[in-house]
Design an enzyme around this catalytic site. Structure first.
Site, PDB file in Angstrom:
ATOM      1  N   SER A 199     -27.552  12.519  10.283  1.00  0.00           N
ATOM      2  CA  SER A 199     -27.972  11.595  11.342  1.00  0.00           C
ATOM      3  C   SER A 199     -28.077  12.365  12.649  1.00  0.00           C
ATOM      4  O   SER A 199     -27.459  13.434  12.803  1.00  0.00           O
ATOM      5  CB  SER A 199     -26.948  10.461  11.495  1.00  0.00           C
ATOM      6  N   TYR A 212     -18.705   6.069  12.486  1.00  0.00           N
ATOM      7  CA  TYR A 212     -19.883   6.547  11.756  1.00  0.00           C
ATOM      8  C   TYR A 212     -20.272   7.956  12.201  1.00  0.00           C
ATOM      9  O   TYR A 212     -20.491   8.845  11.375  1.00  0.00           O
ATOM     10  CB  TYR A 212     -21.043   5.582  12.006  1.00  0.00           C
TER      11      TYR A 212
END
Length: 342
Positions: A199, A212
């Site tokens: 990500s 996250y």
């Protein structure tokens, strides 16, 4: 060859480098600036694009994709199947009659096999390995794995429970490591590919995504180390750095965000509730409803390129330009610049 934002940046980068080289040589009294700039840009860009266009054949090659119940994994599995790969699609709810697994069985060819796979379960990973070894024809090889399985919780560091942090790490990081280690011996023999879905949050911080983002930083570090270790075996390791596709992938639907907000608020102490205030708390969660890009095809395309290009990138960044700008600032400028802008 697919045209991606990564290639656009390559062209721009080589233009800048060619511009600098042209000026330096011009200052030394050598050929004219425009001639050097033009020749250097054409040669460098042409070489880059030519190498990017070289591809391997999917014939006699199999790929494992985790997290295929929905989102990236689901579409990547179907796209690989259409290209001619044998696909082993790992689904969390394959044995429970999940809709994603049903769709894959209906839409995929006979080469696509759906496997029950919870990446946090050692038993299920070992069983999946046995299935792959049994179903893989003698004249085919396991070419790659796409580690896509993941979950996300939104909330400030003080809001998200420690159990949620552990659960996120168990799936996003330790599950990815476990799946990689399970199938790596087969991939090493074929000199294949490992593709990890990371990500942009693996390269920068973003408020409310501590649980996250922390796991994605871990994925980035793991992928970099594995890439260096696998060089001598001819295995290429790539990571995909998407920006926000939260709702498009169903990773965080409106219902899930609302549920997470209610659960977090109920678990907060009175001191923390008072410090943040319920109105600010609710607005923070509402800001991520229907958030992000709707079209996940750029991410799918990046995963396909990582598996099929003869010379794959270490990093693919199918992100919006705004997130690319944030990532550039976060990685290359002092932290105070990033903090004050974003």
């Amino acid at each position: 060859m697919l045209w991606t934002s990564d290639k656009t940046l390559d062209v721009a980068l080589y233009a800048i480098v060619s511009y600098i080289v042209g000026h330096l040589l011009n200052c030394l009294g050598l050929p004219s600036f425009w001639m050097v700039f033009t020749v250097a840009w054409i040669l460098s860009t042409g070489t880059c694009l030519y190498l990017a266009s070289l591809e391997i054949s999917p014939d006699k090659k199999a790929v494992i994709v985790t997290g295929c119940d929905s989102g990236f994994g689901h579409d990547i599995a179907l796209q690989l199947d259409k290209l001619g790969f044998r696909v082993f699609a790992g689904c969390l709810l394959a044995d429970a009659g999940g809709q994603g697994a049903k769709d894959l069985r209906e839409k995929g060819s006979e080469r696509l096999k759906v496997l029950q796979m919870d990446v946090t379960s050692t038993d299920q990973l070992e069983e999946a390995l046995k299935d792959v070894e049994k179903l893989l024809p003698d004249d085919e090889v396991l070419w790659g794995i796409v580690n896509n399985a993941g979950i996300a919780f939104v909330g400030a560091v003080e809001w998200v429970s420690l159990e949620k942090y552990k659960r996120t790490a168990e799936v996003n990081y330790f599950g990815l490591v476990a799946a990689t280690k399970t199938f790596l011996p087969l991939i090493r023999r074929s000199k294949g590919r490992v593709v990890n879905i990371a990500s942009v949050l693996g390269g920068m911080g973003l408020a409310w995504f501590g649980s996250y983002g922390g796991t994605k930083h871990a994925v980035e570090g793991f992928s970099d180390c594995l890439r260096l270790e696998m060089r001598k075996f001819g295995v290429k390791v790539s990571q995909i750095e998407p920006s926000s596709y939260l709702t498009a992938t169903q990773l965080l639907t409106k219902e899930r965000i609302t549920g997470q907000a209610d659960e977090c608020w109920e678990g907060l102490s009175e001191e923390i509730r008072s410090a943040y205030g319920e109105e600010a708390f609710r607005k923070a969660y509402e800001g991520y409803m229907n958030h992000g890009q709707d079209n996940i095809q750029p991410v799918v395309d990046s995963a396909i390129e990582a598996l099929t290009q003869k010379y794959p990138r270490a990093r693919y960044c199918p992100s919006s330009w705004s997130y690319r700008w944030m990532l550039l600032v976060a990685r290359h400028l002092p932290e105070w610049v990033y903090d004050n802008i974003f």
